[in-house]
Structures are given as C-alpha cells and as structure tokens.
Design a protein around this motif. Sequence first.
Motif, PDB file in Angstrom:
ATOM      1  N   GLU A 127       0.827  -1.204   0.000  1.00  0.00           N
ATOM      2  CA  GLU A 127       0.000   0.000   0.000  1.00  0.00           C
ATOM      3  C   GLU A 127       0.869   1.264   0.000  1.00  0.00           C
ATOM      4  O   GLU A 127       0.548   2.246  -0.683  1.00  0.00           O
ATOM      5  N   LEU A 128       1.964   1.251   0.763  1.00  0.00           N
ATOM      6  CA  LEU A 128       2.863   2.403   0.770  1.00  0.00           C
ATOM      7  C   LEU A 128       3.578   2.547  -0.575  1.00  0.00           C
ATOM      8  O   LEU A 128       3.778   3.662  -1.069  1.00  0.00           O
ATOM      9  N   GLN A 130       2.374   1.633  -3.434  1.00  0.00           N
ATOM     10  CA  GLN A 130       1.372   2.149  -4.366  1.00  0.00           C
ATOM     11  C   GLN A 130       1.186   3.651  -4.179  1.00  0.00           C
ATOM     12  O   GLN A 130       1.049   4.403  -5.159  1.00  0.00           O
ATOM     13  N   LEU A 131       1.180   4.108  -2.932  1.00  0.00           N
ATOM     14  CA  LEU A 131       1.028   5.530  -2.645  1.00  0.00           C
ATOM     15  C   LEU A 131       2.142   6.344  -3.295  1.00  0.00           C
ATOM     16  O   LEU A 131       1.893   7.365  -3.951  1.00  0.00           O
ATOM     17  N   ASP A 134       1.790   6.322  -7.064  1.00  0.00           N
ATOM     18  CA  ASP A 134       0.766   7.293  -7.480  1.00  0.00           C
ATOM     19  C   ASP A 134       1.350   8.710  -7.499  1.00  0.00           C
ATOM     20  O   ASP A 134       1.085   9.492  -8.429  1.00  0.00           O
ATOM     21  N   GLN A 135       2.118   9.041  -6.473  1.00  0.00           N
ATOM     22  CA  GLN A 135       2.702  10.378  -6.411  1.00  0.00           C
ATOM     23  C   GLN A 135       3.646  10.608  -7.587  1.00  0.00           C
ATOM     24  O   GLN A 135       3.677  11.697  -8.170  1.00  0.00           O
TER      25      GLN A 135
END
Length: 245
Positions: A127-128, A130-131, A134-135
């Motif tokens: 999840e991190l 992916q974050l 995304d950025q």
Amino acid sequence: MDVKLKFKLYRMSVWCGVVVVIANTLAFSVFGHLSPPVSPSDNAQQVADFLTEHRTGILWAVVTMGVFAPFFYPFAVITSLQMRRIEGGWGLLSMIQLTTAVVAPTGWVYPLAVLATAAYRPHRSPELMQLLSDQFWLTYVGVAVIFVINVAVIGLSALIDRRPEPVFPRWFGWLNLVLAAAFFPGVFVYVATDGPFAWDGLFTVLIPSIAFVVWKIAMIVVLLRAVKSEEREVLGQQTAVPAAA
C-alpha cells in the motif's frame, strides 16, 4: 571572451539538448521500464510486484537523470539568449522562457526520486509502495502543464520577430503553439483514473511524449541555425568597424 570560443560554447549548449533526450529515453524507457506507464487501475500488490521486479533499473534511472538532467540548463539559457536577440535585450518572453525552463530538470528528477523511494525497500508494505507510485505518476505527468507557457512564449517570439533575418523561422513559431497545446491535457491526470486523460492516456502521455520529441528535434535544428546567424552578425560587425575607421 574570444568570439570563436563564445560561439563554440553556444553550440555545445544546444547539443546539451541531445544529451538530455538520450538520457531521458534511457532512464524512463530502458532502465526504468516506465514507458508505457503502469495502469492507474493496478492494485497495490501489482504495483509492488512491478517495483520489485524493476527495482535496479528504477534506481539507475534516477542516477542517470541526476547526472544528465542538469544539461538542460545550458540548453534553456541558449534558448533565452536567442529570444533576447528578438526582444533587443532581456524582455518578458525571454525571461518567462528561462524561469519556466529551470523547472524541467526538477520535474524529471524529483518524481523519479519518489519512485526510487518506493522501490528502494522491496519488502515495504504494498500500500505504501502504491502511494509513492501514485505520487510519481501524478507529479511526472501533471507537471508537464508548466511547459505550455514555456513552449508558447518561444513560439510567440518567433511570430513577432521583425528582423530582416529572423532568429527563428515563422513555421517554428506556429509549431511551438501547437505543441504547447499538446502538453496541456496532462493537468487532468489529477481528476481522471481511466480513459484518455488518466496518466497512461492518449492525451496525457502518448501525444505529449511525441510532442516533446518533435519539439526537442525542432529546437536543436533552429537553435543551431540561430547561433550560426548570430555568429555571422558579430563577425560582420567586427569586420565593419576597422573598415569604417
């Protein structure tokens, strides 16, 4: 400064644009495997798997751009120096071009550094990862809208040039206005998760990527011509002064 040395440095500054194009292609397409982009619809595990698989390439992509992206600065400065000839000194257009162009290296290196952070520790939470991914994509694609102004003022300078021998040809002015419009849709990545305006879409990545290559090639060609014409002007003035005396 010796005139021959001065214009040798000018030409080297133009060729710095070639260095940037090659480095950009190697970093994003060859090393990082970031072209084409990952899909915004990929889940966290898919993103983590991609970053883990291409970890080494992504890290070397940042190194490559960290070394070669600054070569864009001489290219940006020589562009403004030629626009300065059109304006008869430092003016609005040449200064806008210079101040917006300085963003370019940061616009490549910083997003890549964010992606490298995601890939750096492959056992990090998906999840991190992916974050951070995304950025990277939102920043890298979305920031291209800044170059709308940069490219547009170059085009405008070509169209307003009234010199007997224009610095830039008029076709180049119109081309820049068209290419500037091609960069604009990138800003819509912040509100689109699929379709032609997502970060992997037709209007945000494919068309702007083609536009960037066309722009860079055209810039290199016309800048080399412009530097050559300026050199002729300066040498002609130096010859005329002794003759008049």
